[in-house]
Design a protein around this motif. Structure first.
Motif, PDB file in Angstrom:
ATOM      1  N   LYS A  78       1.019  -1.309  -0.065  1.00  0.00           N
ATOM      2  CA  LYS A  78       0.019   0.096   0.119  1.00  0.00           C
ATOM      3  C   LYS A  78       0.918   1.298  -0.046  1.00  0.00           C
ATOM      4  O   LYS A  78       1.425   1.734   0.828  1.00  0.00           O
ATOM      5  CB  LYS A  78      -0.783   0.133   1.379  1.00  0.00           C
ATOM      6  N   ASN A  79       1.044   2.029  -1.243  1.00  0.00           N
ATOM      7  CA  ASN A  79       1.619   3.124  -1.095  1.00  0.00           C
ATOM      8  C   ASN A  79       0.979   4.241  -0.715  1.00  0.00           C
ATOM      9  O   ASN A  79      -0.379   4.073  -0.666  1.00  0.00           O
ATOM     10  CB  ASN A  79       2.525   3.162  -2.680  1.00  0.00           C
ATOM     11  N   VAL A  80       1.325   5.552  -0.959  1.00  0.00           N
ATOM     12  CA  VAL A  80       0.602   6.811  -0.530  1.00  0.00           C
ATOM     13  C   VAL A  80      -0.617   6.865  -1.620  1.00  0.00           C
ATOM     14  O   VAL A  80      -1.602   7.445  -1.175  1.00  0.00           O
ATOM     15  CB  VAL A  80       1.574   7.877  -0.618  1.00  0.00           C
ATOM     16  N   ILE A  81      -0.316   6.473  -2.998  1.00  0.00           N
ATOM     17  CA  ILE A  81      -1.232   6.523  -3.819  1.00  0.00           C
ATOM     18  C   ILE A  81      -2.709   5.864  -3.591  1.00  0.00           C
ATOM     19  O   ILE A  81      -3.792   6.110  -3.573  1.00  0.00           O
ATOM     20  CB  ILE A  81      -0.772   6.343  -5.265  1.00  0.00           C
ATOM     21  N   VAL A  82      -2.387   4.575  -3.100  1.00  0.00           N
ATOM     22  CA  VAL A  82      -3.572   3.664  -2.687  1.00  0.00           C
ATOM     23  C   VAL A  82      -4.173   4.227  -1.244  1.00  0.00           C
ATOM     24  O   VAL A  82      -5.402   4.494  -1.260  1.00  0.00           O
ATOM     25  CB  VAL A  82      -2.698   2.229  -2.279  1.00  0.00           C
ATOM     26  N   TRP A  83      -3.488   4.473  -0.485  1.00  0.00           N
ATOM     27  CA  TRP A  83      -4.013   5.249   0.774  1.00  0.00           C
ATOM     28  C   TRP A  83      -4.860   6.460   0.332  1.00  0.00           C
ATOM     29  O   TRP A  83      -5.898   6.804   0.984  1.00  0.00           O
ATOM     30  CB  TRP A  83      -2.914   5.889   1.608  1.00  0.00           C
ATOM     31  N   THR A  84      -4.444   7.476  -0.662  1.00  0.00           N
ATOM     32  CA  THR A  84      -4.943   8.443  -1.025  1.00  0.00           C
ATOM     33  C   THR A  84      -6.243   8.174  -1.723  1.00  0.00           C
ATOM     34  O   THR A  84      -7.410   8.812  -1.431  1.00  0.00           O
ATOM     35  CB  THR A  84      -4.231   9.482  -1.881  1.00  0.00           C
ATOM     36  N   ALA A  85      -6.255   7.047  -2.631  1.00  0.00           N
ATOM     37  CA  ALA A  85      -7.595   6.492  -3.318  1.00  0.00           C
ATOM     38  C   ALA A  85      -8.799   6.091  -2.187  1.00  0.00           C
ATOM     39  O   ALA A  85      -9.977   6.566  -2.518  1.00  0.00           O
ATOM     40  CB  ALA A  85      -7.169   5.353  -4.266  1.00  0.00           C
ATOM     41  N   VAL A  86      -8.387   5.379  -1.317  1.00  0.00           N
ATOM     42  CA  VAL A  86      -9.368   4.688  -0.208  1.00  0.00           C
ATOM     43  C   VAL A  86      -9.881   5.901   0.505  1.00  0.00           C
ATOM     44  O   VAL A  86     -11.181   5.764   0.738  1.00  0.00           O
ATOM     45  CB  VAL A  86      -8.790   3.639   0.448  1.00  0.00           C
ATOM     46  N   ILE A  87      -8.968   6.918   1.030  1.00  0.00           N
ATOM     47  CA  ILE A  87      -9.588   8.221   1.723  1.00  0.00           C
ATOM     48  C   ILE A  87     -10.287   8.944   0.862  1.00  0.00           C
ATOM     49  O   ILE A  87     -11.459   9.481   1.343  1.00  0.00           O
ATOM     50  CB  ILE A  87      -8.271   8.827   2.190  1.00  0.00           C
ATOM     51  N   ALA A  88      -9.998   9.155  -0.426  1.00  0.00           N
ATOM     52  CA  ALA A  88     -10.672   9.883  -1.164  1.00  0.00           C
ATOM     53  C   ALA A  88     -12.232   9.344  -1.429  1.00  0.00           C
ATOM     54  O   ALA A  88     -13.205   9.832  -1.663  1.00  0.00           O
ATOM     55  CB  ALA A  88     -10.220  10.183  -2.575  1.00  0.00           C
ATOM     56  N   GLY A  89     -12.072   7.866  -1.503  1.00  0.00           N
ATOM     57  CA  GLY A  89     -13.585   7.160  -1.599  1.00  0.00           C
ATOM     58  C   GLY A  89     -14.420   7.293  -0.546  1.00  0.00           C
ATOM     59  O   GLY A  89     -15.675   7.752  -0.782  1.00  0.00           O
ATOM     60  N   TYR A  90     -13.946   7.484   0.736  1.00  0.00           N
ATOM     61  CA  TYR A  90     -14.770   7.663   1.832  1.00  0.00           C
ATOM     62  C   TYR A  90     -15.230   9.018   2.112  1.00  0.00           C
ATOM     63  O   TYR A  90     -16.446   9.252   2.399  1.00  0.00           O
ATOM     64  CB  TYR A  90     -13.792   7.292   3.350  1.00  0.00           C
ATOM     65  N   ILE A  91     -14.433  10.027   1.311  1.00  0.00           N
ATOM     66  CA  ILE A  91     -14.978  11.324   1.512  1.00  0.00           C
ATOM     67  C   ILE A  91     -16.014  11.411   0.368  1.00  0.00           C
ATOM     68  O   ILE A  91     -17.069  12.319   0.847  1.00  0.00           O
ATOM     69  CB  ILE A  91     -13.812  12.252   1.124  1.00  0.00           C
ATOM     70  N   LEU A  92     -15.921  10.848  -0.692  1.00  0.00           N
ATOM     71  CA  LEU A  92     -16.924  10.621  -1.884  1.00  0.00           C
ATOM     72  C   LEU A  92     -18.187  10.261  -1.056  1.00  0.00           C
ATOM     73  O   LEU A  92     -19.132  10.763  -1.845  1.00  0.00           O
ATOM     74  CB  LEU A  92     -16.353   9.911  -2.901  1.00  0.00           C
ATOM     75  N   VAL A  93     -18.342   9.619  -0.200  1.00  0.00           N
ATOM     76  CA  VAL A  93     -19.542   8.845   0.141  1.00  0.00           C
ATOM     77  C   VAL A  93     -19.906   9.679   1.535  1.00  0.00           C
ATOM     78  O   VAL A  93     -20.725   9.234   2.339  1.00  0.00           O
ATOM     79  CB  VAL A  93     -19.357   7.401   0.616  1.00  0.00           C
TER      80      VAL A  93
END
Length: 535
Positions: A115-130
């Protein structure tokens, strides 16, 4: 893409690189369904995909909300052994998040070995999206590696949820803030209507780019602070080396149209032509709108005719502008030309078309256009369209038909619709329907004395002076004063508002101090505007 596909279909055995190329072409040109169709063909031909294949397919699934197809692709990814690939995994997270399946996105995240920083950013952005900012923050606090994009993502999450206090706290904790970070918090303050905080932040920004200035100027425009838009634009030209882009010019042109600042609008026209924006469709649309609303419809037509590329907004601006100036025949001719060019109209187009019919009294044509909205273009009429139809019938003297139309509307009539009917009742001296219109207006706008004054004037027109006097007493008893009409005038490139018999002009020195040097600034960029040369 047609030629690319013909060429691709003639290749005997395309490898994964060629398949990826055709996927990329369709995805970039927004033919997302074609990507999925071709991907199925690729599987049937037993061509082994690469790690670069799946992102194109998954992004296409997300764009067309094809979550079921996305799950099928996910299964194929597992069978192909690409589940642990960070590039593929990140796109899977984005696809599931965009479809609202945040649990599936989190499951993909949890199963990824690296899990690199891009993966962490993607999942955090996903929670923000919902709208689950709390869970996003918990994940953010667990991250070991954080780059500026991740910080900005979390700050944006708080901004979108309306929590500017936590957004600012997190912003202040950022170790390496770049200009994008400052712009994020600036726009956040503007979007959350804290203009004072946005202005204070703007003044202390260590660095500004075009997005900083657009954030400030655009924020003023969104809050109808059009004087400040012009002040901000002047500051941008005089205090920085930043060159305006098309978004800047469109925003300032919009402010000019709202203020009636025709001279400044003409200068912007010359500036745009001289600085590489000739032919820019967005600037062209802004110029058409500005000239139309400032009363210079001929200049709007000239801009329209000079544009080689026209989009839907171009046609809408021209049609609505012509209708606004009472040139109904020209507006309807433009509508016919628009259809012949293959441009599909939308709801705004029909507002202009129906307004044109209203000015010309074309009742039958108006109903024909109104019916074609749903029959030909599957456009659901909104309150604006129903209001146009009521206005059309009212101006034509068909008041009873107008009332019947209102009663049959699937949408509850608003104050604008009833006001149009009330105004027509005065022209045609129909007391009964005027009283009905006032009854509804009193429900919708109980504190607006203008409606009582209108009916009082109608009573006066037919000699019912006692009723007229009674309504004026009612209007005074409301305890609410009618907002006086306001005009504006452009003097020395400053726009000043005034009322009838207004003597406050010398007291508005601050506006002249802020905008007074605009003439010299305009001259420093070039000669006085000469639209004949432009034509």
């Amino acid at each position: 893409m047609g030629y690319a596909r013909l060429f691709f279909d003639r290749i005997p055995d395309p490898n994964s690189v060629l398949w990826n190329a055709i996927f990329k072409g369709y995805a970039e040109n927004e033919f997302y369904r074609e990507v999925l169709v071709l991907f199925n063909q690729m599987k049937r031909k037993d061509v082994k995909p690469s790690a670069f294949t799946f992102p194109f397919v998954l992004k296409s699934c997300g764009k067309i909300s094809a979550l079921r197809e996305g799950k099928e692709v996910h299964c194929f990814i597992i069978k192909s052994g690409f589940q642990g690939n960070p590039f593929v995994g990140t796109t899977l997270i984005d696809m599931y998040s965009g479809g609202g399946a945040i649990e599936s996105a989190h499951q993909v995240f949890g199963e990824m070995p690296v899990k690199n920083v891009i993966v962490w950013t993607a999942v955090i952005a996903g929670y923000i999206l919902v709208n689950d900012v709390e869970h996003a923050r918990k994940l953010f606090d667990l991250t070991v590696e954080r780059d500026v994009v991740l910080w900005n993502t979390m700050v944006s999450g708080y901004i979108e949820s309306g929590d500017m206090v936590k957004a600012r706290q997190l912003f202040d904790e950022m170790p390496n803030r770049d200009v994008m970070s400052w712009n994020t918090i600036l726009v956040g303050y503007m979007n959350n209507e804290d203009l004072k905080a946005a202005e204070e932040l703007f003044e202390v920004m260590p660095e500004r780019n075009i997005f900083s200035w657009n954030g400030l100027i655009g924020g003023y425009a969104r809050h109808s602070r059009f004087f400040e838009v012009l002040v901000g634009f002047k500051r941008m030209l005089t205090e920085s080396d930043t060159v305006p882009n098309d978004a800047t010019l469109v925003t300032v042109l919009s402010a000019c149209s709202r203020l009636g600042a025709l001279d400044l609008g003409k200068w912007l026209h010359v500036y745009a032509e001289s600085n590489g924006f000739k032919g820019n469709v967005y600037v062209g649309n802004g110029l058409i709108d500005m000239y139309s609303k400032c009363g210079s419809i001929e200049n709007a037509i000239d801009v329209f005719n000079s544009m080689e590329l026209k989009d839907l907004i171009t046609w809408n601006s021209m049609i609505c502008g012509l209708a606004m100036h009472g040139r109904g025949i020209d507006a309807l001719n433009a509508f016919d030309c628009m259809k012949s060019m293959g441009e599909k109209p939308d709801g705004i187009t029909f507002v202009g078309v129906l307004s044109a019919c209203t000015h010309m009294g074309l009742v039958e044509n108006g109903f024909s256009y109104f019916q074609s909205m749903t029959n030909e273009y599957s456009i659901v009429p909104q309150i604006e369209h129903y209001g146009c139809m009521v206005d059309l019938l009212s101006r034509a003297g068909l008041l009873k038909q107008a009332v019947d139309f209102v009663r049959k509307m699937p949408i509850k009539a608003d104050s604008v619709t009833w006001s149009a009917l009330l105004g027509a009742c005065r022209v045609h001296k129909n007391i009964e329907l005027a009283e009905l219109a006032l009854e509804h207006l009193m429900e919708l706008e109980p504190n607006n004395p203008a409606n009582c004054v209108m009916l009082s004037n109608i009573y006066g027109d037919v000699g019912r002076w006692k009723d007229a006097a009674r309504l004026k007493v009612v209007a005074r008893g409301m305890g609410v004063r009618k907002i006086p009409g306001c005009s504006s005038i452009e003097v020395n490139d400053a726009v000043t508002e005034f009322y009838s018999l207004d003597e406050r002009h010398p007291c508005r020195v601050e506006i002249y101090e802020a905008l007074g040097g605009l003439t010299e600034l305009m001259k420093s960029y070039g000669d006085e505007p000469d639209l004949k040369d432009l034509r």
